[in-house]
Enzyme design. Structure first.
Site, PDB file in Angstrom:
ATOM      1  CG  HIS A 146       3.876  -2.659  10.501  1.00 38.91           C
ATOM      2  ND1 HIS A 146       2.971  -1.832  11.135  1.00 38.91           N
ATOM      3  CD2 HIS A 146       4.260  -1.978   9.396  1.00 38.91           C
ATOM      4  CE1 HIS A 146       2.789  -0.723  10.419  1.00 38.91           C
ATOM      5  NE2 HIS A 146       3.580  -0.790   9.363  1.00 38.91           N
ATOM      6  CG  HIS A 170      -0.380   0.084   2.537  1.00 41.60           C
ATOM      7  ND1 HIS A 170       0.524  -0.828   3.034  1.00 41.60           N
ATOM      8  CD2 HIS A 170      -0.549   1.010   3.529  1.00 41.60           C
ATOM      9  CE1 HIS A 170       0.874  -0.482   4.264  1.00 41.60           C
ATOM     10  NE2 HIS A 170       0.245   0.638   4.594  1.00 41.60           N
ATOM     11  CG  ASP A 215       5.084   2.604   7.135  1.00 43.25           C
ATOM     12  OD1 ASP A 215       4.193   3.026   6.364  1.00 43.25           O
ATOM     13  OD2 ASP A 215       4.826   1.865   8.105  1.00 43.25           O
ATOM     14  CG  HIS A 216       4.200  -0.455   4.009  1.00 39.56           C
ATOM     15  ND1 HIS A 216       4.182  -1.783   4.346  1.00 39.56           N
ATOM     16  CD2 HIS A 216       3.814   0.223   5.121  1.00 39.56           C
ATOM     17  CE1 HIS A 216       3.785  -1.917   5.611  1.00 39.56           C
ATOM     18  NE2 HIS A 216       3.553  -0.706   6.096  1.00 39.56           N
ATOM     19  CG  HIS A 237      -0.073   4.294   4.831  1.00 36.75           C
ATOM     20  ND1 HIS A 237      -0.910   3.509   5.591  1.00 36.75           N
ATOM     21  CD2 HIS A 237      -0.815   5.385   4.463  1.00 36.75           C
ATOM     22  CE1 HIS A 237      -2.101   4.091   5.686  1.00 36.75           C
ATOM     23  NE2 HIS A 237      -2.069   5.225   5.011  1.00 36.75           N
TER      24      HIS A 237
END
Ligand SMILES: [Zn+2]
Length: 303
Positions: free
Chosen positions: A270, A62, A66-67, A64
């Site tokens: 995570h 996705h 941090d990904h 966001h």
């Protein structure tokens, strides 16, 4: 055949000295796959000995940061290291536009092609297959469209008992049929049974990746019976309300999914940067599902 997972980033949101944001490197039957690419992923790849140019598929769960904030940097480095082999990137609507803009506005022209495959985040589908592996995606439930991934080996062939086969003087035309698990009728009308000349194929292995998501039982059919499940566990029970509000899971949520999906082993990751370590996550998860590990950056797991 190898099937292993290397954790490149096990933290949530903020990079810290101990945990990089999300990324994992998967080797499956000599296929090389990166899942998520948080900021700093290329440095983690160097640190943990992952070869950049081997990667042929990148799966982004996705949008966001941090990904995927490490993706443009990684692609740029692949180019600078002389890559000319194309790469396929799977991710949500908008990813292609972001990455192409980042490269084009800065005047970077890559020497290799990128094929973007857009995932709608709404349906389960097979997104890649070849003769050895399959990659499936399935929707998670998060604040933006988010995809989980399932990587599995294809059903393997039966093992031929070569000596017996030779001894009985059967036609070589039978070999592939037996390996496929089919009986053969010869020209005299005699049936030759594959079970007499083979042993069963080795079991197929599978790995599922679920980050980020609130507790969501709809994923269970997609991940049931996997050998290894990675499920996010951003929070512990103390922050249960925060988990709900931000569409994340607690360690107990992840463990409940693991037990309901009948998986063999659970990896928790995570982890929010508010936790100094994963001890509390592990303790809580084990009250529900014992075969659990809280992962650290650099950990390697055989599926
Ligand atoms: Zn997220």
């Amino acid at each position: 055949m190898n099937f292993s997972i290397t954790i490149l980033g096990s933290g949530a949101a903020l990079p810290t000295f101990s945990r990089n944001p999300s990324s994992q490197y998967i080797e499956c039957n000599n296929r090389h796959i990166l899942i998520d690419c948080g900021e700093g992923t290329q440095m983690q790849m160097r640190k943990f000995g992952v070869k950049f140019q081997r990667i042929s598929h990148i799966l982004i769960s996705h949008l966001h940061g941090d990904h995927f904030f490490g993706l443009a940097g990684l692609l740029s480095t692949m180019h600078l290291l002389g890559r000319d082999k194309g790469i396929t990137i799977y991710g949500p609507q908008g990813l292609e536009q972001i990455i192409r803009s980042q490269l084009e506005i800065g005047g970077t022209k890559l020497d290799f092609g990128i094929t973007f495959i857009t995932l709608d985040g709404k349906s389960s589908q097979l997104i890649f297959e070849d003769k050895l592996i399959e990659i499936h995606t399935f929707p998670l439930k998060h604040r933006v469209p988010t995809n989980g991934f399932l990587i599995k080996e294809k059903t393997k062939e039966y093992n031929l008992l070569g000596d017996l086969f030779k001894q009985d003087g059967l036609s070589i035309k039978f070999i592939q049929k037996f390996k496929n698990g089919e009986d053969v009728v010869d020209e005299n009308g005699k049936t030759h049974y594959f079970k007499d000349y083979t042993t069963p194929p080795p079991p197929t292995r599978s790995y599922a990746y679920c980050s980020d998501t609130i507790y969501y039982e709809n994923i269970i059919p997609s991940i049931s019976n996997v050998d290894l499940l990675y499920h996010e566990a951003t929070f512990t029970e103390l922050h249960k309300q925060r988990a709900k509000a931000t569409f994340h899971s607690t360690a107990i949520d992840a463990a409940k999914i693991a037990i309901k999906a009948n998986v063999k082993k659970l990896l928790l990751g995570h982890i929010s940067s508010r936790f100094e370590n994963g001890d509390e996550h592990l303790k809580e998860a084990k009250t529900v599902f014992d075969n659990t590990i809280v992962v650290e950056d650099g950990n390697n797991f055989e599926v």
